[in-house]
Scaffold this active site. Structure first.
Site, PDB file in Angstrom:
ATOM      1  N   LYS A  48       0.671  -1.247  -0.029  1.00  0.00           N
ATOM      2  CA  LYS A  48       0.058   0.161  -0.019  1.00  0.00           C
ATOM      3  C   LYS A  48       1.024   1.147  -0.068  1.00  0.00           C
ATOM      4  O   LYS A  48       2.094   1.160   0.338  1.00  0.00           O
ATOM      5  CB  LYS A  48      -1.058  -0.011   1.120  1.00  0.00           C
ATOM      6  CG  LYS A  48      -1.995  -1.044   0.996  1.00  0.00           C
ATOM      7  CD  LYS A  48      -3.262  -0.647   1.780  1.00  0.00           C
ATOM      8  CE  LYS A  48      -4.259  -1.852   1.573  1.00  0.00           C
ATOM      9  NZ  LYS A  48      -5.378  -1.859   2.741  1.00  0.00           N
ATOM     10  N   ARG A  53      -3.349 -10.257   4.978  1.00  0.00           N
ATOM     11  CA  ARG A  53      -4.046 -10.017   3.614  1.00  0.00           C
ATOM     12  C   ARG A  53      -3.072  -9.629   2.653  1.00  0.00           C
ATOM     13  O   ARG A  53      -2.538  -8.408   2.719  1.00  0.00           O
ATOM     14  CB  ARG A  53      -5.240  -9.547   3.476  1.00  0.00           C
ATOM     15  CG  ARG A  53      -6.012  -9.403   2.225  1.00  0.00           C
ATOM     16  CD  ARG A  53      -7.491  -8.460   2.148  1.00  0.00           C
ATOM     17  NE  ARG A  53      -7.930  -8.265   0.736  1.00  0.00           N
ATOM     18  CZ  ARG A  53      -7.510  -7.557  -0.136  1.00  0.00           C
ATOM     19  NH1 ARG A  53      -6.920  -6.738   0.265  1.00  0.00           N
ATOM     20  NH2 ARG A  53      -8.298  -7.538  -1.205  1.00  0.00           N
TER      21      ARG A  53
END
Length: 284
Positions: A231, A265
């Site tokens: 991210k 995840r």
């Protein structure tokens, strides 16, 4: 403030009649069925490629496969429910048929898609909106009796970038998750996993604060999912392309494990599984 307090965290999930032990952290592999997810290498739109990626992730040690057909990157284009279903449901059916051992999660905020996916063979609903974008989601999950991943986000993928404003990001996210879990519990949803929503209506600073205080979410008594993989909080901080963010992701995942994450995840399953193994070796 909370360091010396012991909280009993739920450590099992019932997914399709299979009891999954989360006392040992698990890895969830991301398969994006979209043309515009933020990490291009995660996109899979041809069935053969999807099945190959699913097989690789399972062989690399993924306990869950998370399938998403609606891009939730900041500013992503909205798509109709019919388009999401066309992208998603045949893939759920194909993976459930070819890999019956796979535990399939579907990343959707739409109750109708969630129900169709479960009927097609999915086991878990992963909702970025915490039920905010479809008023029928909570009652649908309760009726289907499937595990639900409850994430914090403000606004929508199209608007969230402008809503990253908090007086106290931890308190606001914690209160939101606590309230939503209370609603789910009252509806009879037994298996809930919480996700602070790293990067969703949050600056890098907000996300790092939540990562640092991840263990304090254990006050809710629920398993914690950390979705940090590649991210902006990582590649932006390091000033590198997203394609080079694996090492930073592994560091962040390790911090999440040390702070109580039950599920990672990720886009890169093998490396995350290795991080879990090293963490477990140190812990014992």
């Amino acid at each position: 403030m909370f360091k010396d307090t012991v909280f009993q965290k739920k450590t099992t999930l019932n997914a399709g009649g299979r009891l999954i032990d989360l006392s040992h952290p698990k890895v969830m592999g991301i398969i994006n069925l979209t043309p515009d997810s933020f990490y291009a290498s995660s996109r899979r739109q041809i069935m053969e490629d999807v099945l190959h990626q699913a097989e690789k992730m399972l062989n690399d040690g993924a306990s869950f496969l998370d399938l998403g057909a609606y891009s939730s990157r900041p500013g992503a284009s909205d798509i109709f429910e019919e388009e999401e279903a066309i992208r998603l449901i045949p893939v759920v059916e194909a993976i459930a048929s070819k890999f019956p051992e796979a535990v399939i999660s579907v990343d959707t905020f739409r109750a109708g898609i969630a129900e169709s996916a479960v009927n097609a063979g999915a086991h878990i609903i992963n909702d970025i909106s915490g039920g905010e974008l479809d008023k029928h989601m909570f009652e649908t999950v309760a009726r289907l009796q499937v595990p639900y991943i409850l994430m914090h986000m403000k606004g929508t993928p199209q608007t969230m970038k402008d809503l990253a404003v908090y007086d106290d990001v931890f308190t606001e996210v914690f209160t939101y998750l606590e309230k939503k879990h209370y609603q789910l519990k009252n509806l009879g949803v037994h298996d809930v996993v919480i996700d602070p929503g790293f990067g969703f209506a949050k600056t890098a600073g907000h996300s790092f604060t939540l990562l640092n205080r991840l263990r304090d979410f254990e006050m809710l008594g629920l398993p914690i999912l950390a979705g940090i993989s590649r991210k902006r909080m990582i590649y932006g901080t390091l000033d590198i392309p997203v394609e080079d963010a694996l090492n930073g992701t592994t560091v962040a995942n390790t911090i999440a494990l040390m702070n109580g994450a039950s599920i990672l995840r990720v886009h890169d399953v093998k490396q995350a599984v290795e991080a879990v193994k090293i963490f477990e070796a140190v812990k014992t």
